[in-house]
Design an enzyme around this catalytic site. Structure first.
Site, mmCIF file in Angstrom:
data_model
loop_
_atom_site.group_PDB
_atom_site.id
_atom_site.type_symbol
_atom_site.label_atom_id
_atom_site.label_comp_id
_atom_site.label_asym_id
_atom_site.label_seq_id
_atom_site.Cartn_x
_atom_site.Cartn_y
_atom_site.Cartn_z
ATOM 1 N N SER A 11 0.798 -1.230 0.000
ATOM 2 C CA SER A 11 0.000 0.000 0.000
ATOM 3 C C SER A 11 0.825 1.273 0.000
ATOM 4 C CB SER A 11 -0.934 0.009 1.212
ATOM 5 O OG SER A 11 -0.208 -0.113 2.421
ATOM 6 N N HIS A 66 -0.254 4.609 7.456
ATOM 7 C CA HIS A 66 0.446 5.231 6.325
ATOM 8 C C HIS A 66 0.825 6.682 6.603
ATOM 9 C CE1 HIS A 66 -2.333 2.111 4.725
ATOM 10 N NE2 HIS A 66 -1.252 1.757 4.046
ATOM 11 N N ASP A 68 -3.064 8.091 8.371
ATOM 12 C CA ASP A 68 -3.959 7.221 9.123
ATOM 13 C C ASP A 68 -3.104 6.466 10.136
ATOM 14 O OD1 ASP A 68 -2.715 5.202 7.631
ATOM 15 O OD2 ASP A 68 -4.379 4.985 6.242
#
Length: 357
Positions: free
Chosen positions: A38, A331, A328
């Site tokens: 991600s 990340h 978040d």
């Protein structure tokens, strides 16, 4: 002749975004490619059947018109920032983006999938693209590129571009420590050996397909991520989870040795292991030096647990995300990524771009 043509193409394609990195003479980097998880997924997960997505607000709120793209941050991520620094383009799109243009094929795309790891089980348990799947897409991409620019030019692009490989965090956090799938099979020492073996195999497959300049990013201090602090760091203290950090350090130590060995055995390769563990630790410990005020919580929601679907349109966000290391609970913000990429370039890029291949 190809070098001259690309020098001209790069000049005209970045006239509005001049390269910030000073490359050695006669070195041109025509494209940036990304593989992994991600951190470098630019939106591929939008187009596959997985719950691991972020193509909804407030993700992407500071990117262009604020439309979510599937990037796991508030704005740009490492592939974008590196391409920007190299003067290639401002945004690196996802390969599975249905609006992908031919021009993007020539200047780089991301094949990464949030939730992926070096361990195939990590990706399959999350219904995301395994690294093998990403290689299959890369092979498909190569054929498209050859059809677009011809075989000789395609070979030039492939051999002179930069390849980012970012994975490993999900292997430990999700697959080993959280679910216990692999913990029931391996001691941490043997599991890190398997991770390194899978990573080495992947780099060799990339090399076989034409990649020469490859930067494999190490695992950060995953025990200091906001979510890990919340779940296992103590209700009040929310300290770093040392067992997780020790696993990351063990894997990094072994990975560095493996990549150094590969760099000596794969002809004309420029392979670099980019160890970010100490760097990110410094961001956390000496955060004011880098302009951060909050490093224990994310900007989205409470900052303690929200990530993916838990960080959504109903979540409040911090007033100024440039003061936060994390967007978040997992990340970084664009500011966090930008500081990281700046340091990576400063410490590693000359090792990759010192000569042409």
């Amino acid at each position: 002749m190809l070098y001259v043509l690309y020098a001209v193409c790069v000049f005209f394609s970045v006239c509005s975004s001049e390269a910030k990195v000073k490359l050695p003479a006669n070195v041109v980097v025509p494209a940036v490619f990304a593989f992994g998880d991600s951190i470098v997924d630019q939106g591929n997960n939008n187009n596959i059947g997985t719950p691991i997505k972020c193509n909804f607000p407030p993700y992407g709120k500071d990117l262009m018109d604020g439309t979510p793209t599937g990037r796991f941050s508030n704005a740009k991520t490492p592939p974008d920032l590196l391409a920007e620094e190299l003067g290639i383009k401002g945004l690196v799109p996802a390969y599975l983006d249905p609006n992908l243009r031919d021009e993007d094929l020539k200047t780089g795309v991301s094949f990464a999938s949030g939730g992926c790891g070096y361990d195939p089980l990590t990706a399959s348990s999350m219904s995301v693209l395994q690294l093998l799947d990403q290689l299959t897409l890369f092979q498909e991409y190569i054929e498209k590129l050859k059809g677009l620019v011809g075989e000789e030019e395609a070979t030039y692009i492939l051999s002179n571009s930069f390849y980012m490989v970012v994975a490993g965090s999900d292997d430990f956090l999700n697959n080993y420590f959280f679910t216990g799938f692999r913990r029931n099979q391996y001691h941490i020492n043997s599991y890190t050996d398997r991770i390194v073996a899978w990573a080495s195999d992947f780099v060799q497959e990339l090399f076989k397909l034409g990649a020469r300049r490859i930067g494999l990013m190490g695992i950060p201090p995953i025990g200091c991520l906001p979510m890990q602090r919340t779940l296992l760091g103590g209700i009040i203290a929310r300290g770093c989870v040392e067992e997780h950090n020790e696993a990351a350090q063990l894997a990094n130590t072994k990975m560095a040795v493996a990549i150094d060995l590969l760099s000596k055995t794969l002809p004309k390769s420029k392979l670099v292991f980019i160890d970010i563990y100490d760097l990110v630790t410094d961001f956390i410990v000496n955060h004011k030096k880098y302009g951060f005020e909050e490093v224990k919580k994310g900007c989205c929601g409470s900052g303690n647990i929200e990530v993916g679907m838990l960080c959504n349109k109903y979540s409040a966000t911090c007033e100024d995300d440039t003061k936060y290391l994390f967007w978040d609970s997992f990340h970084p913000t664009e500011k966090g990524y930008r500081v990281l990429v700046d340091q990576i370039i400063k410490n590693n890029m000359n090792k990759i771009f010192k000569t042409t291949v």
